[in-house]
Design an enzyme around this catalytic site. Structure first.
Site, PDB file in Angstrom:
ATOM      1  N   GLU A 465       0.510  -0.895  -0.098  1.00  0.00           N
ATOM      2  CA  GLU A 465      -0.083   0.248  -0.400  1.00  0.00           C
ATOM      3  C   GLU A 465       0.731   1.195   0.136  1.00  0.00           C
ATOM      4  O   GLU A 465       0.171   1.989  -0.516  1.00  0.00           O
ATOM      5  CB  GLU A 465      -1.449   0.202   0.696  1.00  0.00           C
ATOM      6  CG  GLU A 465      -2.230  -1.039   1.151  1.00  0.00           C
ATOM      7  CD  GLU A 465      -2.818  -1.212  -0.126  1.00  0.00           C
ATOM      8  OE1 GLU A 465      -2.680  -0.413  -0.337  1.00  0.00           O
ATOM      9  OE2 GLU A 465      -3.254  -2.478  -0.568  1.00  0.00           O
ATOM     10  N   HIS A 468       1.661   1.704  -3.401  1.00  0.00           N
ATOM     11  CA  HIS A 468       0.260   2.985  -4.315  1.00  0.00           C
ATOM     12  C   HIS A 468       0.419   4.170  -3.441  1.00  0.00           C
ATOM     13  O   HIS A 468       0.621   5.343  -4.374  1.00  0.00           O
ATOM     14  CB  HIS A 468      -0.608   2.065  -3.968  1.00  0.00           C
ATOM     15  CG  HIS A 468      -1.170   1.027  -4.385  1.00  0.00           C
ATOM     16  ND1 HIS A 468      -0.928   0.980  -5.603  1.00  0.00           N
ATOM     17  CD2 HIS A 468      -1.577  -0.064  -3.821  1.00  0.00           C
ATOM     18  CE1 HIS A 468      -1.211  -0.190  -6.200  1.00  0.00           C
ATOM     19  NE2 HIS A 468      -1.562  -1.073  -4.687  1.00  0.00           N
ATOM     20  N   HIS A 471       3.186   6.498  -5.341  1.00  0.00           N
ATOM     21  CA  HIS A 471       2.465   7.016  -6.540  1.00  0.00           C
ATOM     22  C   HIS A 471       1.946   8.075  -6.623  1.00  0.00           C
ATOM     23  O   HIS A 471       1.853   9.078  -7.863  1.00  0.00           O
ATOM     24  CB  HIS A 471       1.887   5.231  -7.354  1.00  0.00           C
ATOM     25  CG  HIS A 471       1.968   4.828  -8.856  1.00  0.00           C
ATOM     26  ND1 HIS A 471       0.804   4.623  -9.534  1.00  0.00           N
ATOM     27  CD2 HIS A 471       2.103   6.254  -9.529  1.00  0.00           C
ATOM     28  CE1 HIS A 471       0.562   4.721 -10.970  1.00  0.00           C
ATOM     29  NE2 HIS A 471       1.329   5.325 -10.943  1.00  0.00           N
TER      30      HIS A 471
END
Ligand SMILES: [Zn+2]
Length: 671
Positions: A465, A468, A471
């Site tokens: 996670e 992510h 990102h």
């Protein structure tokens, strides 16, 4: 008091003023946001001036600011900390938002402006990012049916609505079958089961008002039961119950629903001018074509099959040693595999756990980001939406980059699973906007002042996670619609799965996996056993996955099968499934494919991403796990780029070539 969404925020970093927001504020703010969006869209569509990129595309990008402000906070909280009011709002908002977005794609005047720009694109002097956003905007109109004429328009609307109903029916039938089947167990039936399984079965029995433990097809009971129970008769019974979900006949049978869904999807694709649903669906993915998906899956199939056959023979010998005759069956695999795992990779979870403290693992995830991307994390003193939630100011060279929020503990108000979401996305259009990024997990919270401990899987989820989150936090684009994780489905798991690899870098666990009581580093031997165990039984896992992914592809590639069960049987037959292995999901309970459109013809994407993350991490293995140049390329071409270019272009810019499956096969121990 005024609605906090309707006035500017004066908090540090524009963090939502959670203490001032009440549940009663969401609906009026949502309605005001919708009204603002509708007025904005109307003004763009009816603008008497000739379309320009600014008065059409940029105007569309910025006309929903209030709506995205409200929804970012609402959906962030609704998933992580729900209550009856928030659940009710979620049910209300869903269909309203669906209607709102169909209204936009059905706006002919708006589409004509977008299309005029697209036709004139070569004369507009657009940047690459502007060109990309124009293409994506027009494409979403076309794929929703903006170019349909005459009766086709009504037919398309009918198909979409019927598909939505069928998807819901499919899930509800499955839920019906899942709650209909259960088996009460006696104390004697519990032999061999670990305490956590017995506890979970007692809780399941209590929830059904039974006096004793109860076995169901819920994954959290079914899998460990198959793994640990020596009772072959019970394993067989629960296996059949699991396998028959959605195909037991009667009202909850999903076989006809599946056939109708496939037929309607084919019709929808053909109305839009595509040869099949697979060509329609994959057009917007990195894979692009059914052949590319098939090639990947078949490259994996043979080595996985060979490994599974070899493993199956060993497990069958173990079965015979237990006094049984005849072949190894599907309900035997996990049981004997678990026995073998204990012999070959003895790894005691209870011994491992004290080394994996939540706070140390958060530090580890941050420390890797510091070494790779020069990010610093400073705890924030801000009131967030729940007392267990923590925030950090993320900076680089002293400059604010993002707010990171970590919400790690399980609680009744949180949905299951783990996810990353942006309460606010990065963008530059209309003012430099820094993101607020949320990681939500479901780790057990320790009682009293005991340290919070994780399993290795938990620690991997935390890193996943956080990948992510990077990102989102490192995103550096102009337009919100392509910011952060707004990329193709088969590309979005690259940053997250890639980040998991840093947990496997021995120096990371050596530094951060310290014992909660003694502070000592994890013993080298335990670390080695832990890392070795990651490739165990991957033949079985891979075979079950690939068979499901190919079945999904075959459902959608070419004409829709009149009988999905026959199509599935044909796929398995052609593959030659190794003895006693099973698909992860069969058609009548294949939710990814039939419960909605998200993963239809998209089940392959998990492996597609794995091919990329393994290949991408190889770049770090070659240059060094924290090599500055490689990290800079990763940030420039992938983590900061969002959806600003085709994933193939982005990946190739990072790696110098497209990925091959070798690193993934090696990672699974199948090379
Ligand atoms: Zn993910």
């Amino acid at each position: 008091m005024t609605n906090p969404f309707l006035s500017p925020w004066t908090t540090a970093f524009d963090i939502p003023p959670f203490a001032d927001i009440s549940d009663a504020d969401f609906k009026p703010a949502f309605e005001a946001g919708l009204a603002e969006g509708r007025a904005g869209i109307k003004a763009i569509a009816e603008n008497p001036d000739a379309p320009t990129f600014e008065n059409t595309i940029e105007a569309m990008e910025t006309c929903e600011e209030l709506l995205s402000k409200v929804l970012g906070v609402f959906y962030g909280i609704a998933g992580a900390d729900s209550n009856d009011v928030r659940e009710g709002l979620q049910r209300d908002f869903g269909p309203i938002l669906a209607d709102y977005s169909s209204e936009i794609t059905a706006n002919t005047a708006l589409f004509e402006r977008v299309d005029a720009l697209w036709q004139a694109r070569d004369t507009l002097d657009l940047t690459d990012e502007q060109m990309r956003v124009l293409m994506l905007t027009r494409r979403s109109f076309v794929r929703s049916g903006a170019q349909l004429e005459g009766d086709d328009i009504a037919r398309m609307a009918k198909i979409k609505s019927r598909l939505s109903t069928l998807g819901t029916t499919f899930s509800q039938n499955l839920l019906g079958d899942e709650s209909a089947w259960f088996m009460e167990l006696t104390e004697a039936d519990l032999e061999g089961l670990p305490e956590f399984v017995v506890d979970a079965m007692r809780a399941s029995g209590a929830s059904k008002d039974l006096s004793g433990p109860c076995l169901t097809t819920s994954r959290s009971l079914f899998v460990p039961f198959l793994q640990f129970s020596p009772r072959r008769d019970l394993r067989e019974a629960v296996f059949h119950a699991w396998k028959s979900r959605g195909s037991r006949g009667g009202e909850t049978d999903n076989r006809d629903n599946a056939a109708e869904i496939l037929k309607l999807r084919e019709e929808r694709a053909k109305l839009l001018g595509y040869e099949s649903f697979a060509t329609f669906k994959l057009e917007t993915e990195m894979a692009k074509t059914p052949q590319a998906v098939r090639d990947l899956l078949m490259q994996v199939w043979e080595p996985a099959k060979t490994a599974a056959e070899k493993d199956g023979a060993i497990l069958e010998e173990m079965l015979h040693a237990d006094g049984y005759t005849g072949p190894l069956e599907a309900w035997d695999w996990r049981y004997y595999s678990e026995k073998r795992r204990k012999i070959e990779h003895d790894l005691d979870e209870a011994e491992l756990k004290p080394y994996l403290q939540l706070d140390r693992m958060i530090e580890a995830a941050f420390a890797c980001a510091t070494r790779l991307f020069n990010l610093e994390f400073e705890p924030l003193d801000a009131t967030l939406y729940h007392e267990d939630v923590r925030g950090w100011n993320v900076t680089r060279d002293g400059e604010h980059l993002a707010v990171f929020i970590g919400d790690y503990f399980a609680r009744a108000s949180k949905r299951s699973g783990a996810w990353c979401t942006a309460m606010r996305s990065q963008k530059k259009l209309g003012g430099d906007t820094k993101p607020i990024v949320l990681n939500v997990c479901n780790f057990a919270k320790a009682t009293g002042d005991k340290p919070n401990l994780l399993s290795y899987d938990d620690a991997r989820t935390l890193f996943h996670e956080f990948g992510h989150a990077l990102h989102q936090m490192l995103s550096n684009v102009t337009f919100e619609s392509i910011s952060g994780t707004s990329v193709a489905r088969d590309f979005v798991e690259l940053p997250s799965q890639l980040y998991e690899h840093w947990l496997e870098v021995p120096e990371v666990l050596e530094e951060f996996a310290t014992h909660a009581d003694t502070g000592e580093a994890m013993p080298a031997d335990m670390l080695k056993r832990l890392l070795d165990a990651q490739t165990y039984d991957q033949g079985y896992t891979t075979v079950g996955y690939v068979a499901s992914a190919l079945t999904d592809l075959n459902f959608h590639d070419g004409d829709a099968p009149a009988d999905p069960m026959q199509s599935q049987a044909q796929t398995l037959d052609q593959l030659g499934m190794p003895k006693a292995t099973t698909m992860f999901h069969e058609a009548p309970h294949f939710q990814h494919v039939f419960a909605g459109d998200g993963y239809s013809c998209g089940y392959y994407s998990y492996m597609w991403s794995e091919v990329m993350d393994a290949d991408a991490f190889d770049a770090f293995k070659e240059a060094g796990a924290f090599d500055a140049g490689t990290a800079a390329r990763l940030e420039e071409h992938i983590l900061s780029a969002g959806g600003s270019a085709d994933p193939e272009v982005l990946y190739t810019a990072f790696r110098g070539r497209m990925p091959g499956p070798e690193a993934m096969l090696k990672g699974r121990g199948l090379a």
